[in-house]
Design a protein around this motif. Structure first.
Motif, PDB file in Angstrom:
ATOM      1  N   ALA A 118     -17.187   7.275  -5.558  1.00 33.38           N
ATOM      2  CA  ALA A 118     -16.884   8.240  -4.491  1.00 33.38           C
ATOM      3  C   ALA A 118     -17.489   7.781  -3.173  1.00 33.38           C
ATOM      4  CB  ALA A 118     -17.425   9.622  -4.874  1.00 33.38           C
ATOM      5  N   GLY A 119     -18.709   7.239  -3.226  1.00 34.64           N
ATOM      6  CA  GLY A 119     -19.348   6.733  -2.018  1.00 34.64           C
ATOM      7  C   GLY A 119     -18.604   5.558  -1.422  1.00 34.64           C
ATOM      8  N   ALA A 120     -17.959   4.735  -2.267  1.00 30.10           N
ATOM      9  CA  ALA A 120     -17.165   3.611  -1.767  1.00 30.10           C
ATOM     10  C   ALA A 120     -15.905   4.107  -1.071  1.00 30.10           C
ATOM     11  CB  ALA A 120     -16.798   2.678  -2.912  1.00 30.10           C
ATOM     12  N   ILE A 121     -15.301   5.158  -1.607  1.00 29.91           N
ATOM     13  CA  ILE A 121     -14.134   5.751  -0.954  1.00 29.91           C
ATOM     14  C   ILE A 121     -14.518   6.261   0.435  1.00 29.91           C
ATOM     15  CG2 ILE A 121     -12.489   7.682  -1.056  1.00 29.91           C
ATOM     16  CD1 ILE A 121     -12.599   7.389  -4.136  1.00 29.91           C
ATOM     17  N   LEU A 122     -15.634   6.967   0.517  1.00 27.86           N
ATOM     18  CA  LEU A 122     -16.087   7.487   1.810  1.00 27.86           C
ATOM     19  C   LEU A 122     -16.415   6.352   2.776  1.00 27.86           C
ATOM     20  CD1 LEU A 122     -18.429  10.406   0.669  1.00 27.86           C
ATOM     21  CD2 LEU A 122     -16.005  10.492   1.283  1.00 27.86           C
ATOM     22  N   SER A 123     -16.986   5.275   2.278  1.00 30.36           N
ATOM     23  CA  SER A 123     -17.365   4.155   3.129  1.00 30.36           C
ATOM     24  C   SER A 123     -16.132   3.459   3.701  1.00 30.36           C
ATOM     25  CB  SER A 123     -18.211   3.157   2.332  1.00 30.36           C
ATOM     26  OG  SER A 123     -19.408   3.752   1.889  1.00 30.36           O
ATOM     27  N   LEU A 124     -15.125   3.229   2.860  1.00 35.56           N
ATOM     28  CA  LEU A 124     -13.901   2.592   3.331  1.00 35.56           C
ATOM     29  C   LEU A 124     -13.151   3.492   4.310  1.00 35.56           C
ATOM     30  CD1 LEU A 124     -12.772   1.024  -0.049  1.00 35.56           C
ATOM     31  CD2 LEU A 124     -13.420  -0.246   2.005  1.00 35.56           C
ATOM     32  N   GLU A 125     -13.101   4.784   4.009  1.00 38.54           N
ATOM     33  CA  GLU A 125     -12.445   5.713   4.934  1.00 38.54           C
ATOM     34  C   GLU A 125     -13.168   5.719   6.277  1.00 38.54           C
ATOM     35  OE1 GLU A 125      -9.712   7.549   4.614  1.00 38.54           O
ATOM     36  OE2 GLU A 125      -9.243   7.311   2.480  1.00 38.54           O
ATOM     37  N   ALA A 166     -11.508   2.951  -2.796  1.00 40.19           N
ATOM     38  CA  ALA A 166     -10.080   3.113  -2.516  1.00 40.19           C
ATOM     39  C   ALA A 166      -9.923   3.834  -1.182  1.00 40.19           C
ATOM     40  CB  ALA A 166      -9.394   3.910  -3.634  1.00 40.19           C
ATOM     41  N   VAL A 167      -8.670   3.902  -0.689  1.00 35.30           N
ATOM     42  CA  VAL A 167      -8.345   4.676   0.513  1.00 35.30           C
ATOM     43  C   VAL A 167      -7.179   5.604   0.208  1.00 35.30           C
ATOM     44  CG1 VAL A 167      -9.194   2.937   2.144  1.00 35.30           C
ATOM     45  CG2 VAL A 167      -6.803   2.851   1.383  1.00 35.30           C
ATOM     46  N   HIS A 168      -7.030   6.641   1.030  1.00 35.23           N
ATOM     47  CA  HIS A 168      -5.969   7.616   0.764  1.00 35.23           C
ATOM     48  C   HIS A 168      -4.609   7.156   1.272  1.00 35.23           C
ATOM     49  CE1 HIS A 168      -6.398   8.849   5.011  1.00 35.23           C
ATOM     50  NE2 HIS A 168      -5.248   9.474   4.857  1.00 35.23           N
ATOM     51  N   ASP A 169      -4.585   6.160   2.166  1.00 34.81           N
ATOM     52  CA  ASP A 169      -3.326   5.683   2.734  1.00 34.81           C
ATOM     53  C   ASP A 169      -3.549   4.272   3.272  1.00 34.81           C
ATOM     54  OD1 ASP A 169      -0.981   5.161   4.084  1.00 34.81           O
ATOM     55  OD2 ASP A 169      -0.955   7.036   5.205  1.00 34.81           O
ATOM     56  N   PRO A 170      -2.851   3.253   2.740  1.00 30.64           N
ATOM     57  CA  PRO A 170      -3.065   1.883   3.231  1.00 30.64           C
ATOM     58  C   PRO A 170      -2.691   1.691   4.687  1.00 30.64           C
ATOM     59  CG  PRO A 170      -1.176   1.975   1.734  1.00 30.64           C
ATOM     60  CD  PRO A 170      -1.861   3.307   1.659  1.00 30.64           C
ATOM     61  N   LYS A 171      -1.896   2.604   5.246  1.00 32.35           N
ATOM     62  CA  LYS A 171      -1.494   2.476   6.650  1.00 32.35           C
ATOM     63  C   LYS A 171      -2.680   2.600   7.599  1.00 32.35           C
ATOM     64  CE  LYS A 171       3.193   4.278   5.896  1.00 32.35           C
ATOM     65  NZ  LYS A 171       4.132   5.396   6.196  1.00 32.35           N
ATOM     66  N   ILE A 172      -3.752   3.290   7.151  1.00 28.53           N
ATOM     67  CA  ILE A 172      -4.895   3.472   8.050  1.00 28.53           C
ATOM     68  C   ILE A 172      -5.666   2.169   8.256  1.00 28.53           C
ATOM     69  CG2 ILE A 172      -5.128   5.894   7.382  1.00 28.53           C
ATOM     70  CD1 ILE A 172      -7.633   5.120   5.793  1.00 28.53           C
ATOM     71  N   ILE A 173      -5.412   1.179   7.393  1.00 30.15           N
ATOM     72  CA  ILE A 173      -6.118  -0.093   7.536  1.00 30.15           C
ATOM     73  C   ILE A 173      -5.647  -0.821   8.795  1.00 30.15           C
ATOM     74  CG2 ILE A 173      -6.571  -2.341   6.461  1.00 30.15           C
ATOM     75  CD1 ILE A 173      -6.176  -0.983   3.742  1.00 30.15           C
ATOM     76  N   ALA A 206      -6.172  17.741 -11.147  1.00 29.61           N
ATOM     77  CA  ALA A 206      -5.172  16.942 -10.433  1.00 29.61           C
ATOM     78  C   ALA A 206      -5.833  16.322  -9.206  1.00 29.61           C
ATOM     79  CB  ALA A 206      -3.996  17.814 -10.010  1.00 29.61           C
ATOM     80  N   THR A 207      -5.614  15.053  -9.001  1.00 31.28           N
ATOM     81  CA  THR A 207      -6.197  14.360  -7.859  1.00 31.28           C
ATOM     82  C   THR A 207      -5.085  13.688  -7.058  1.00 31.28           C
ATOM     83  OG1 THR A 207      -6.593  12.417  -9.250  1.00 31.28           O
ATOM     84  CG2 THR A 207      -8.427  13.945  -8.949  1.00 31.28           C
ATOM     85  N   PRO A 208      -5.306  13.470  -5.764  1.00 27.24           N
ATOM     86  CA  PRO A 208      -4.288  12.797  -4.947  1.00 27.24           C
ATOM     87  C   PRO A 208      -4.234  11.305  -5.261  1.00 27.24           C
ATOM     88  CG  PRO A 208      -6.268  13.192  -3.666  1.00 27.24           C
ATOM     89  CD  PRO A 208      -6.480  13.864  -4.983  1.00 27.24           C
ATOM     90  N   THR A 209      -3.114  10.692  -4.986  1.00 25.36           N
ATOM     91  CA  THR A 209      -2.966   9.251  -5.186  1.00 25.36           C
ATOM     92  C   THR A 209      -3.870   8.488  -4.220  1.00 25.36           C
ATOM     93  OG1 THR A 209      -0.678   9.475  -5.930  1.00 25.36           O
ATOM     94  CG2 THR A 209      -1.352   7.316  -5.104  1.00 25.36           C
ATOM     95  N   LEU A 210      -4.577   7.499  -4.760  1.00 25.65           N
ATOM     96  CA  LEU A 210      -5.407   6.621  -3.939  1.00 25.65           C
ATOM     97  C   LEU A 210      -4.980   5.172  -4.147  1.00 25.65           C
ATOM     98  CD1 LEU A 210      -9.017   8.095  -4.327  1.00 25.65           C
ATOM     99  CD2 LEU A 210      -7.419   8.416  -2.440  1.00 25.65           C
ATOM    100  N   TYR A 211      -5.329   4.347  -3.162  1.00 27.02           N
ATOM    101  CA  TYR A 211      -4.941   2.938  -3.165  1.00 27.02           C
ATOM    102  C   TYR A 211      -6.213   2.098  -3.265  1.00 27.02           C
ATOM    103  CZ  TYR A 211      -0.589   5.043  -1.694  1.00 27.02           C
ATOM    104  OH  TYR A 211       0.537   5.823  -1.644  1.00 27.02           O
ATOM    105  N   GLY A 212      -6.346   1.388  -4.391  1.00 32.09           N
ATOM    106  CA  GLY A 212      -7.583   0.712  -4.720  1.00 32.09           C
ATOM    107  C   GLY A 212      -7.767  -0.638  -4.056  1.00 32.09           C
ATOM    108  N   SER A 213      -8.766  -1.361  -4.538  1.00 27.71           N
ATOM    109  CA  SER A 213      -9.189  -2.611  -3.904  1.00 27.71           C
ATOM    110  C   SER A 213      -8.090  -3.658  -3.876  1.00 27.71           C
ATOM    111  CB  SER A 213     -10.411  -3.159  -4.627  1.00 27.71           C
ATOM    112  OG  SER A 213     -11.492  -2.269  -4.539  1.00 27.71           O
ATOM    113  N   TYR A 214      -7.227  -3.685  -4.907  1.00 25.19           N
ATOM    114  CA  TYR A 214      -6.115  -4.644  -4.935  1.00 25.19           C
ATOM    115  C   TYR A 214      -5.206  -4.445  -3.735  1.00 25.19           C
ATOM    116  CZ  TYR A 214      -1.687  -6.750  -6.374  1.00 25.19           C
ATOM    117  OH  TYR A 214      -0.510  -7.484  -6.418  1.00 25.19           O
ATOM    118  N   VAL A 215      -4.886  -3.183  -3.443  1.00 25.91           N
ATOM    119  CA  VAL A 215      -4.005  -2.884  -2.312  1.00 25.91           C
ATOM    120  C   VAL A 215      -4.703  -3.206  -0.992  1.00 25.91           C
ATOM    121  CG1 VAL A 215      -2.709  -1.061  -1.121  1.00 25.91           C
ATOM    122  CG2 VAL A 215      -2.814  -1.102  -3.631  1.00 25.91           C
TER     123      VAL A 215
END
Length: 443
Positions: free
Chosen positions: A195-202, A246-253, A305-314
């Motif tokens: 969870a901390g990695a998700i927050l860090s990437l976001e 992971a991130v919630h949307d790869p477009k934000i990258i 239920a959780t939202p779709t996330l995009y992991g390190s591969y993406v």
């Protein structure tokens, strides 16, 4: 001959000397519970299942799980961090590393040891960094429905967004206190676990209000990315080491070029390496934690239920396509948090420490701080009123999201303006001399 021997001895001693940011050189001192954001709105009423789980955890040396009844009952909390510094160090321009624990956004703590939070903070501070273990708001709204405790993806998304706000506030705090902490404001790095990695990437990728997930804008509105905490200081870190994130949307990258290290097990089913809904196994985990007392209050199962996330591969694929330099450590067959297996704890730590050391050998990102005065405007409980702490005869206006005026007037320091007459919805409050505030009223 004596001079030659002395020279050789000095050369050997020099060759074996410890190097800052690479080797342990210092004892470490810790300042605990430093407040980085005050009076932050948070969920208040724990779900009866959560109360049972917390009691069970306290009696069995387990991990508390925070689940809440609703988002209407709120309280104010102070968010804190533990700051680790190299003792008796005279350097005044050091990198700072903020460490975010994991725990599915419903559990975990800044003084965690199982997830190596304390280990990373202590080990890096001993190498000359300033480090901080960061507390962020935990807890997901859950309801008991048809004898099942249910968490939907919208509520989960809102929990993640609160954490994103908190990490941004933590970054602003250390950047605004750079002189006091003896750090370089252009060398703020994040280590996140799960969870901390998700927050860090976001943190490094979500840099626009337009990128805020729609779930965060539902009533009651959670506010902007920088809704509280130190105002004005740049909110994004300069680099991230993300352990199974992971991130919630790869477009934000987009074209963000901040350095990242992505560590992930390819068999991770908790935060998936590619694309999918995270925490697919959380229901089973919670059921294993659920004591008999939980069943007595009416929940016999968990539906999550959780939202779709995009992991390190993406993320890696996008960065590679954009020709952004970054590092990866992807391991075949390994699950979530694979540093718990074999000798991967050492391997992962070496990857992280080497990545951070490399950053110290490169020029720091140039940061121009545009600090602004703290807000004198504060919303009351439930957003049903507001007060200002200074000024006199200040014009104010409240509009709905279509721009229609619903209330206006003047206000002076110490006065309270009641908003209880407004209907349920989302509004914008503007007071002369203050930043506009977007708020929600829910009844």
């Amino acid at each position: 001959m004596k001079k030659i021997a002395l020279f050789l001895a000095c050369a050997v001693a020099f060759a074996g000397a410890a190097e800052r940011y690479k080797d342990r050189m210092f004892d470490v001192e810790v300042k605990k519970n430093v407040t980085y954001a005050s009076k932050v709105k948070h969920l208040k009423t724990l779900n009866s299942i959560s109360t049972a789980l917390i009691t069970y955890a306290a009696l069995n040396d387990g991990m508390p799980v925070y689940l809440y009844d609703n988002e209407i009952d709120l309280t104010e909390v102070d968010l804190k961090m533990d700051i680790y510094k190299p003792k008796n160090d005279t350097e005044k321009n050091r990198p700072v590393v903020l460490v975010m624990h994991g725990g599915a956004f419903a559990a975990g703590a800044k003084d965690d040891t199982d997830q190596h939070t304390v280990t990373y903070c202590d080990s890096l501070a001993a190498r000359g960094y300033v480090t901080a273990a960061v507390q962020y708001r935990l807890g997901i709204t859950a309801v008991i429905k048809d004898k099942a405790l249910t968490i939907d993806s919208l509520d989960f998304s809102r929990t993640v967004y609160r954490g994103i706000q908190d990490v941004r506030a933590a970054v602003r705090y250390v950047r605004a206190h750079a002189d006091e902490l003896g750090i370089d404001p252009g060398r703020i790095y994040l280590i996140g676990n799960s969870a901390g990695a998700i927050l860090s990437l976001e943190n490094i990728y979500m840099d626009k209000e337009s990128e805020i997930p729609e779930a965060a804008k539902k009533s009651p509105d959670l506010g902007g990315l920088d809704a509280y905490g130190v105002a004005g200081a740049y909110s994004q870190a300069n680099a991230v080491a993300a352990l199974w994130g992971a991130v919630h949307d790869p477009k934000i990258i987009e074209d963000v070029k901040k350095p990242v290290l992505l560590v992930h097990g390819k068999a991770d089913s908790t935060v998936v390496w590619k694309t999918g809904r995270p925490l697919s196994n959380i229901a089973a985990v919670l059921e294993n934690l659920m004591p008999a007392a939980a069943a007595s209050v009416g929940a016999l199962a968990f539906h999550v239920a959780t939202p779709t996330l995009y992991g390190s591969y993406v993320i890696d694929s996008v960065l590679t396509a954009n020709n952004v330099e970054h590092e990866t450590y992807f391991v075949d067959g390994q699950p979530h948090e694979f540093y718990d297996y074999e000798d991967y704890d050492v391997k992962v730590q070496e990857k992280v420490f080497t990545f951070l050391y490399g950053l110290t050998q490169k020029p720091a990102e140039r940061i121009v701080l545009a600090l602004v005065k703290p807000s004198a405007l504060r919303m009351g409980e439930g957003n049903l009123s507001f007060t200002v702490s200074k000024g006199s005869n200040l014009a104010y206006a409240v509009t709905d999201l279509r721009g229609r005026m619903v209330k206006n007037g003047v206000v002076s320091a110490g006065e309270t303006v009641e908003l209880a007459g407004l209907e349920r919805g989302v509004y914008v409050l503007r007071v002369k001399g203050e930043r506009a505030i977007r708020f929600g009223i829910s009844r």
